[in-house]
Design a protein around this motif. Structure first.
Motif, PDB file in Angstrom:
ATOM      1  N   ALA A  31       0.825  -1.206   0.000  1.00  0.00           N
ATOM      2  CA  ALA A  31       0.000   0.000   0.000  1.00  0.00           C
ATOM      3  C   ALA A  31       0.861   1.259   0.000  1.00  0.00           C
ATOM      4  O   ALA A  31       0.535   2.248  -0.669  1.00  0.00           O
ATOM      5  N   TYR A  32       1.965   1.229   0.729  1.00  0.00           N
ATOM      6  CA  TYR A  32       2.876   2.376   0.749  1.00  0.00           C
ATOM      7  C   TYR A  32       3.477   2.603  -0.629  1.00  0.00           C
ATOM      8  O   TYR A  32       3.597   3.744  -1.084  1.00  0.00           O
ATOM      9  N   ALA A  33       3.843   1.515  -1.292  1.00  0.00           N
ATOM     10  CA  ALA A  33       4.421   1.640  -2.630  1.00  0.00           C
ATOM     11  C   ALA A  33       3.410   2.231  -3.607  1.00  0.00           C
ATOM     12  O   ALA A  33       3.730   3.137  -4.386  1.00  0.00           O
ATOM     13  N   TYR A  34       2.182   1.718  -3.573  1.00  0.00           N
ATOM     14  CA  TYR A  34       1.165   2.205  -4.507  1.00  0.00           C
ATOM     15  C   TYR A  34       0.628   3.580  -4.126  1.00  0.00           C
ATOM     16  O   TYR A  34       0.163   4.327  -5.003  1.00  0.00           O
ATOM     17  N   GLY A  35       0.689   3.916  -2.839  1.00  0.00           N
ATOM     18  CA  GLY A  35       0.106   5.174  -2.407  1.00  0.00           C
ATOM     19  C   GLY A  35       1.054   6.343  -2.344  1.00  0.00           C
ATOM     20  O   GLY A  35       0.647   7.487  -2.593  1.00  0.00           O
ATOM     21  N   LYS A  36       2.348   6.087  -2.017  1.00  0.00           N
ATOM     22  CA  LYS A  36       3.262   7.200  -1.772  1.00  0.00           C
ATOM     23  C   LYS A  36       4.524   7.197  -2.648  1.00  0.00           C
ATOM     24  O   LYS A  36       5.162   8.229  -2.774  1.00  0.00           O
ATOM     25  N   PHE A  95      -7.911  -6.318  -1.584  1.00  0.00           N
ATOM     26  CA  PHE A  95      -8.842  -5.381  -0.949  1.00  0.00           C
ATOM     27  C   PHE A  95      -8.202  -4.723   0.272  1.00  0.00           C
ATOM     28  O   PHE A  95      -8.384  -3.528   0.511  1.00  0.00           O
ATOM     29  N   ASN A  96      -7.457  -5.496   1.051  1.00  0.00           N
ATOM     30  CA  ASN A  96      -6.798  -4.935   2.236  1.00  0.00           C
ATOM     31  C   ASN A  96      -5.708  -3.944   1.852  1.00  0.00           C
ATOM     32  O   ASN A  96      -5.486  -2.950   2.547  1.00  0.00           O
ATOM     33  N   ILE A  97      -5.013  -4.226   0.761  1.00  0.00           N
ATOM     34  CA  ILE A  97      -4.022  -3.271   0.250  1.00  0.00           C
ATOM     35  C   ILE A  97      -4.721  -1.972  -0.129  1.00  0.00           C
ATOM     36  O   ILE A  97      -4.245  -0.870   0.177  1.00  0.00           O
ATOM     37  N   PHE A  98      -5.856  -2.093  -0.796  1.00  0.00           N
ATOM     38  CA  PHE A  98      -6.639  -0.924  -1.181  1.00  0.00           C
ATOM     39  C   PHE A  98      -7.087  -0.139   0.046  1.00  0.00           C
ATOM     40  O   PHE A  98      -7.047   1.099   0.066  1.00  0.00           O
ATOM     41  N   ILE A 121      -5.667   0.033   3.049  1.00  0.00           N
ATOM     42  CA  ILE A 121      -4.539   0.751   3.650  1.00  0.00           C
ATOM     43  C   ILE A 121      -4.102   1.903   2.757  1.00  0.00           C
ATOM     44  O   ILE A 121      -3.740   2.988   3.236  1.00  0.00           O
ATOM     45  N   ARG A 122      -4.126   1.690   1.458  1.00  0.00           N
ATOM     46  CA  ARG A 122      -3.751   2.744   0.503  1.00  0.00           C
ATOM     47  C   ARG A 122      -4.668   3.956   0.642  1.00  0.00           C
ATOM     48  O   ARG A 122      -4.209   5.105   0.605  1.00  0.00           O
ATOM     49  N   GLN A 123      -5.963   3.700   0.835  1.00  0.00           N
ATOM     50  CA  GLN A 123      -6.895   4.804   1.039  1.00  0.00           C
ATOM     51  C   GLN A 123      -6.606   5.538   2.339  1.00  0.00           C
ATOM     52  O   GLN A 123      -6.714   6.762   2.423  1.00  0.00           O
ATOM     53  N   PHE A 124      -6.234   4.800   3.356  1.00  0.00           N
ATOM     54  CA  PHE A 124      -5.901   5.407   4.638  1.00  0.00           C
ATOM     55  C   PHE A 124      -4.650   6.283   4.510  1.00  0.00           C
ATOM     56  O   PHE A 124      -4.540   7.337   5.131  1.00  0.00           O
ATOM     57  N   LEU A 125      -3.695   5.832   3.716  1.00  0.00           N
ATOM     58  CA  LEU A 125      -2.448   6.575   3.523  1.00  0.00           C
ATOM     59  C   LEU A 125      -2.679   7.937   2.872  1.00  0.00           C
ATOM     60  O   LEU A 125      -1.832   8.833   2.976  1.00  0.00           O
ATOM     61  N   ALA A 126      -3.825   8.075   2.201  1.00  0.00           N
ATOM     62  CA  ALA A 126      -4.122   9.362   1.554  1.00  0.00           C
ATOM     63  C   ALA A 126      -4.264  10.480   2.569  1.00  0.00           C
ATOM     64  O   ALA A 126      -4.102  11.659   2.229  1.00  0.00           O
TER      65      ALA A 126
END
Length: 291
Positions: free
Chosen positions: A108-113, A166-169, A171-176
């Motif tokens: 999630a960190y990789a995809y989000g940040k 789904f769990n990656i998604f 966490i990725r949303q939370f990272l926003a």
């Protein structure tokens, strides 16, 4: 004056009626879920004769007994080694949850940040693939485990559960909600990506990690189909997968089957009681995050 006074009361009355309707619906829903659990719990402290004579519905046992639990959980129970199944479930669910949280959060960190080519395209592709029914992967997954010689081992149960898109998604949303300036400041101070992730990101996403951890642990603990296929050794089965064998062995002995069902439910109840605060916090924060 009376009309105006009545008019002012009307919204309050309407609000009370709506609340009463909502409360009634919630009570009915709660009863639908709670009554079967209560029946199982009470049946586990009864003898089968008492259940069969009175229909076994909602009443307290005339004579409470823990004999069912002693018999079921006995390490000497070779016919149905529930003792082994329970610890197998703890090991599989525990290791899968720890590894999954690490993999999910890093992904999630990789995809989000982080920034790299085709990031969004790759993420949308795997998100799309995750919409396919899981049952379609059973045969290829079994063949893969066979080639890796992982069948009848905990690896066959742990590793396939580490791909929860789904769990990656989630966490990725939370990272926003975490400002990029915080990460940029850490990079200016000389921190690397791994240092930023473990020292800054991980503490900040703790609420959503608790939610994801609960989802992962619960999903692994309650998984019935895959353990039944991947594990053929009786002693290596998980508790949920072993329930089908218990039904076949005990037949009409409702008290014994109810006891095993209670043993499989109690850890989940305890887990939710201890993590309820973090679970609600994670859900509430997640609901306020927008991409």
């Amino acid at each position: 004056m009376n009309n105006g006074h009545t008019g002012m009361k009307t919204p309050r009355v309407q609000s009370q009626i709506r609340k009463a309707i909502v409360l009634t619906v919630l009570i009915i829903q709660s009863a639908i879920f709670i009554i079967p659990l209560l029946w199982i719990f009470l049946s586990s402290f009864k003898v089968d004769m008492e259940i069969n004579q009175a229909g076994g519905f909602l009443y307290f046992p005339k004579t409470w007994t823990i004999g069912n639990y002693i018999s079921i959980l006995s390490p000497g129970n070779k016919q149905l080694p529930v003792y082994n199944w329970f610890f197998n479930s703890i090991i599989v669910s525990g290791f899968q949850t720890v590894l999954a949280l690490l993999i999910y959060s890093m992904s999630a960190y990789a995809y989000g940040k982080m920034h790299f080519r085709f990031k969004n395209a790759i993420f949308l592709t795997i998100l799309f693939l995750s919409t396919f029914p899981g049952i379609t992967n059973i045969i290829p997954l079994y063949k893969e485990m066979y080639l890796l010689k992982w069948l009848n081992t905990p690896l066959a149960l742990i590793v396939p559960g580490l791909s929860g898109v789904f769990n990656i998604f989630l966490i990725r949303q939370f990272l926003a909600s975490i400002p990029n300036s915080l990460i940029e400041s850490a990079k200016i101070d000389g921190a690397g990506e791994m240092s930023i992730f473990f020292r800054i990101i991980m503490p900040l996403i703790k609420p959503v990690l608790v939610v994801v951890g609960l989802f992962t642990f619960t999903g692994s603990w309650n998984d019935f189909l895959w353990p039944s296929i991947a594990i053929n050794n009786l002693d290596r089965l998980t508790l949920t997968a072993g329930l089908q064998l218990a039904k076949g062995v005990y037949g009409n002995q409702v008290a014994r089957v109810s006891t095993i069902a209670c043993i499989s439910i109690i850890p989940m109840i305890i887990l939710y009681l201890f993590t309820q605060k973090y679970f609600i916090k994670g859900i509430s924060i997640q609901g306020s995050v927008k991409e």
